[in-house]
Scaffold this motif. Structure first.
Motif, PDB file in Angstrom:
ATOM      1  N   ASP A  19       6.675  -2.351  -4.413  1.00 54.43           N
ATOM      2  CA  ASP A  19       6.022  -3.291  -3.501  1.00 54.43           C
ATOM      3  C   ASP A  19       4.840  -3.990  -4.176  1.00 54.43           C
ATOM      4  O   ASP A  19       4.156  -3.394  -5.026  1.00 54.43           O
ATOM      5  CB  ASP A  19       5.462  -2.550  -2.273  1.00 54.43           C
ATOM      6  N   GLY A  51       9.530 -11.586   8.956  1.00 57.23           N
ATOM      7  CA  GLY A  51       9.899 -11.303   7.569  1.00 57.23           C
ATOM      8  C   GLY A  51      11.238 -11.911   7.205  1.00 57.23           C
ATOM      9  O   GLY A  51      11.969 -12.429   8.057  1.00 57.23           O
ATOM     10  N   ASN A  65      14.615 -11.078   4.539  1.00 60.00           N
ATOM     11  CA  ASN A  65      15.278 -10.188   3.574  1.00 60.00           C
ATOM     12  C   ASN A  65      16.330 -10.989   2.824  1.00 60.00           C
ATOM     13  O   ASN A  65      17.130 -11.696   3.432  1.00 60.00           O
ATOM     14  CB  ASN A  65      15.974  -9.031   4.296  1.00 60.00           C
ATOM     15  N   LEU A  74      15.397  -8.274  -1.941  1.00 59.45           N
ATOM     16  CA  LEU A  74      14.003  -8.723  -1.983  1.00 59.45           C
ATOM     17  C   LEU A  74      13.552  -8.929  -0.545  1.00 59.45           C
ATOM     18  O   LEU A  74      14.301  -9.492   0.261  1.00 59.45           O
ATOM     19  CB  LEU A  74      13.885 -10.038  -2.741  1.00 59.45           C
ATOM     20  N   THR A  81      10.084  -9.869   2.150  1.00 54.79           N
ATOM     21  CA  THR A  81       8.687 -10.242   2.360  1.00 54.79           C
ATOM     22  C   THR A  81       8.390 -10.163   3.855  1.00 54.79           C
ATOM     23  O   THR A  81       9.175 -10.644   4.673  1.00 54.79           O
ATOM     24  CB  THR A  81       8.419 -11.668   1.860  1.00 54.79           C
ATOM     25  N   SER A  93       5.482  -7.571  -0.097  1.00 51.58           N
ATOM     26  CA  SER A  93       6.769  -7.950  -0.680  1.00 51.58           C
ATOM     27  C   SER A  93       7.381  -6.747  -1.375  1.00 51.58           C
ATOM     28  O   SER A  93       6.656  -5.853  -1.855  1.00 51.58           O
ATOM     29  CB  SER A  93       6.596  -9.077  -1.704  1.00 51.58           C
ATOM     30  N   ARG A  94       8.707  -6.728  -1.404  1.00 50.22           N
ATOM     31  CA  ARG A  94       9.380  -5.539  -1.953  1.00 50.22           C
ATOM     32  C   ARG A  94      10.597  -5.937  -2.770  1.00 50.22           C
ATOM     33  O   ARG A  94      11.364  -6.823  -2.402  1.00 50.22           O
ATOM     34  CB  ARG A  94       9.825  -4.630  -0.811  1.00 50.22           C
TER      35      ARG A  94
END
Lengths: 474, 336
Positions: free
Chosen positions: A96, A427, A429, A438, A440, A468-469
């Motif tokens: 993250d 968010g 994806n 990804l 956010t 974010s990931r």
């Protein structure tokens, strides 16, 4: 080539042109040589064909005896040819970047939220095991600091599947209680779970459950007994420090499962836990970032008696749309440090989260599997999903001391702990393929109280986060 | 509610009526793990035994049979195949059930007459009609240009009998000069174009695929091929010397104890020795051991000079170690 030659040979032999004793040419030495050559070739071809046949039979027999090694989209593993024994390696890595717009005092930075190799398998066709260590961030509701970095075992359990309607699970695992909690860490729609999961319902327990699917697999039930943990907490693997156990129960139904109804994707149920602890620890309640506590009990306040959690829960998936809603309420008997004040506090939380897969894939309780994985230079763009969530976390107002009574007379300080947190978030994806994602999220939280002085209790600063990931899951 | 009670009452009555029936007729299943060419024998025998057992006890017994190369079948039992009885091609493969699996006692062979071999057989040659390559004895199959079909001794019991019969012939021909016998066996093996894993596979190679000039076959298998496809297609050639093949049988103690099938499994094997069992064996071209039945069918079986594994090779353990274990004479000759 073999077949062609064989056919020619057979045709010649069948027509008797070469073999017939009546043919006058049979006596010709050249013809005789030719006949022998053809016979030899015919035998060679037959031998080659038979060898191929035997090799194919051997290969088929070996296949039945040879363990199946899998290395592909479904993961990595090995299993016995009869499927009775299986071992597989899975993994989840979440990296993250966390930005705090507010509070400004919070630090931005990278974190490895989850690093979890999973070793799982099946023995004798009915005993499953799973072992998952965690090398990522540690979140703990009863820790002074909610975030630390201690490697530990997060799952270690054995399942005995005696019957679809009667299974036993024992070890350290997710108790069958919270709906969102039961979603895999790589399947959740938001970067962090909601207040219901993180602040109320147990995360991991050490104990045993019986569970199963009944009524045509439309009803799932579970009953469990655990050492017990605070709201949102994760038990460690040490021996229990008291004799009080947590009892859990859950029933969840998907009544239209397998039908053509628009309600096919509807599931709902209710879960709860009960314990009666003389000196139970109490939790802190975290903000959505999971890095700050917005509510803590005053030092010396402990659980003193029963704790009952109730959680109605539901989801609904239809085409690309999905909704998950969950509520949790904890009734906790507490006493203050001086053991002069006793009360039962009723704290609760709820969430409603919606998702929409823009690229047309079906939404589900699991992660989205893109129809067209993203590859540079090709048409596929993976799957894109929008998510939105609203959630609240409320603390019983009788938890707080007042200017008149003083903090010590109750269980929490209203100038440092908020009474309520309300959060909305959105968010996106991006599932590049079934393994890489990804994400956010932006989430904004307003608090009621939690700052100022007794004379002038103010609201704690909003929390505004942009997380974010990058996730790998196999 | 009334309906539920009615259903329960009906069910109770049905159960009460069915109980004595259930008590009087048990359904029993047996698994006979056997070698390759016994399919037809046990098909007939199993039906006869089931009828016999039903008449004797009232129980229904269903016998399943598994067939394959004898060595392979023995290994499958050791690896967990739950055979109530093993009826394999040679004693060594059953010895392994004791040696490697401790599934049977060491002295298993003493439990039934004739060293637990209810029938015998031997090795003969099956050639194509008219015997176009003029094959009469073992020397002929060692000739260059003769194509010989025999299975792999590593997996097939029949192949090991073939090999030992040829070896015994070679030893006599060359006055026990082992080096010459090895050369002789080498010439035969050089003539083998395909090694099947079992005797039935070799029969398929020779009979159905039309490969080879001669099939080294169990006598019963040769007769069966001739019967099935007609004497106008194949002929049996009896060599001057062959080997007495004694396929043994045993109850697999660990399995029958676990499954509670010992009584029926023992009766099954004992029935092989009865007049009816021996008749079935004889009709399937196995040589009966019961004198009365052997006499009745003696015309069906040619007389020939037979050696035994015990007298010629010192028993199966020694024969296996010398010839068929890894590095044995077969490996030395075949892999050379």
């Amino acid at each position: 080539m073999q077949f062609k030659l064989k056919n020619i040979t057979s045709a010649l032999l069948a027509s008797g042109i070469l073999l017939s004793a009546q043919v006058s040419l049979a006596a010709d030495p050249d013809i005789e040589t030719l006949r022998k050559t053809i016979e030899e070739l015919d035998q060679k071809i037959r031998v080659l064909e038979r060898k191929n046949e035997i090799a194919a039979e051997d290969a088929a027999a070996k296949k039945k005896e040879t363990p199946v090694v899998v290395a592909g989209p479904s993961g990595f593993g090995i299993k016995s040819p009869d499927g009775q024994f299986e071992y597989s390696l899975k993994g989840l890595i979440q990296l993250d970047y966390r930005h705090f717009d507010k509070p400004e005092s919070s630090d931005d930075g990278f974190t490895a939220r989850r690093i979890r190799p999973t070793f799982q398998g099946t023995l004798f066709g009915k005993y499953d095991f799973r072992f998952t260590p965690e090398f990522g961030e540690t979140l703990n509701n009863n820790a002074t600091s909610p975030s630390s970095n201690n490697s530990r075992v997060i799952d270690a359990y054995v399942d005995a599947r005696f019957d679809p309607a009667f299974k036993i699970r024992a070890g350290k695992f997710k108790p069958f209680v919270g709906l969102e909690r039961l979603q895999g860490g790589g399947d959740i729609k938001f970067i962090e779970r909601s207040y219901v999961s993180n602040n109320f319902l147990p995360n991991r327990g050490l104990g045993a459950s019986i569970y199963g699917d009944v009524l045509d697999n439309k009803v799932n039930y579970a009953l469990g007994i655990f050492n017990g943990t605070v709201d949102g907490g994760e038990e460690n693997t040490r021996i229990d420090t008291d004799n009080d156990k947590d009892y859990t129960a859950r029933i969840f139904t998907t009544p239209f499962k397998g039908s053509d109804s628009v309600l096919e994707g509807l599931g709902f149920g209710i879960a709860g836990t009960y314990t009666n602890s003389a000196t139970g620890a109490l939790p802190n309640y975290r903000t959505p970032s999971q890095q700050l506590n917005f509510f803590t009990y005053t030092t010396g306040t402990v659980g003193d008696g029963s704790r009952v959690r109730v959680s109605p829960q539901a989801y609904y998936y239809y085409g690309p749309f999905g909704v998950l809603a969950e509520y949790a309420r904890t009734s906790q008997e507490v006493r203050n440090a001086a053991d002069t004040v006793h009360d039962t506090l009723k704290n609760d939380a709820w969430q409603i989260a919606a998702s929409w897969v823009l690229t047309g894939e079906d939404a589900s309780f699991k992660s989205v599997k893109p129809k067209s994985p993203f590859e540079t230079g090709k048409d596929g763009w993976g799957a894109w999903e929008l998510v939105a969530r609203y959630q609240e976390n409320s603390i019983d107002s009788s938890a707080f001391g007042t200017a008149a009574s003083g903090v010590a007379a109750r269980f929490a300080n209203p100038t440092t702990s908020a009474k309520e947190a309300k959060t909305w978030g959105i968010g996106v994806n991006w599932y590049l393929n079934q393994w890489v994602r990804l994400a956010t999220n932006y989430e904004q939280t307003k608090f009621d109280g939690g700052a100022g002085t007794f004379a002038n209790i103010r609201d704690r600063d909003d929390e505004r986060i942009l997380f974010s990931r990058l996730q790998f899951q196999f | 509610m009334k309906n539920i009670l009615q259903h329960l009452r009906s069910a109770a009555v049905a159960l009460a009526l069915a109980a004595p029936l259930a008590a009087s007729a048990a359904d029993i299943s047996l698994l006979n793990v056997s070698y390759d060419p016994t399919r037809e024998l046990y098909q007939d025998f199993n039906a006869a035994f089931a009828k016999y057992w039903k008449a004797k006890t009232g129980d229904n017994v269903t016998i399943k049979a598994s067939h394959g190369g004898s060595g392979k079948q023995g290994r499958a039992i050791i690896d967990g195949l739950e055979a109530d009885v093993a009826t394999l091609a040679l004693a060594y493969d059953i010895d392994a059930l004791y040696e490697k699996g401790k599934l049977i006692p060491k002295d298993w062979q003493k439990r039934l007459p004739h060293n637990s071999s209810p029938y015998t057989s031997t090795i003969v040659f099956l050639v194509r009609k008219g015997n176009p390559k003029n094959i009469k004895d073992w020397d002929d199959i060692a000739r260059p240009g003769i194509s010989v079909i025999t299975p792999n001794p590593k997996t097939s019991g029949g192949a090991r009998w073939n090999y030992l019969a040829a070896w015994a012939y070679g030893q006599r021909k060359f006055n026990n000069d082992e080096s010459k016998t090895r050369d002789f066996i080498g010439k035969i093996l050089k003539n083998v174009p395909v090694l099947d894993s079992g005797a039935r596979g070799s029969t398929t190679t020779f009979v159905e695929r039309g490969i080879g000039d001669v099939l080294l076959a169990w006598e019963n298998e040769a007769f069966l091929a001739q019967k099935e496809l007609g004497p106008d297609k194949f002929e049996i050639v009896v060599p001057s010397l062959s080997i007495l093949a004694e396929p043994p049988v045993t109850v697999v103690d660990k399995v029958v104890n676990k499954r509670g099938t010992r009584a029926v499994a023992e009766a099954y094997l004992q029935y092989l020795y009865t007049e009816e069992g021996q008749e079935i064996a004889a009709k399937n071209y196995y040589r009966p051991t019961l004198e009365s039945v052997a006499k009745k069918y003696e015309k069906n079986f040619p007389k020939l000079n037979l050696v035994t594994v015990d007298s010629e090779f010192g028993g199966w353990q020694k024969a296996q170690k010398t010839h068929f274990s890894d590095g044995g004479t077969f490996d030395q000759i075949y892999l050379k």
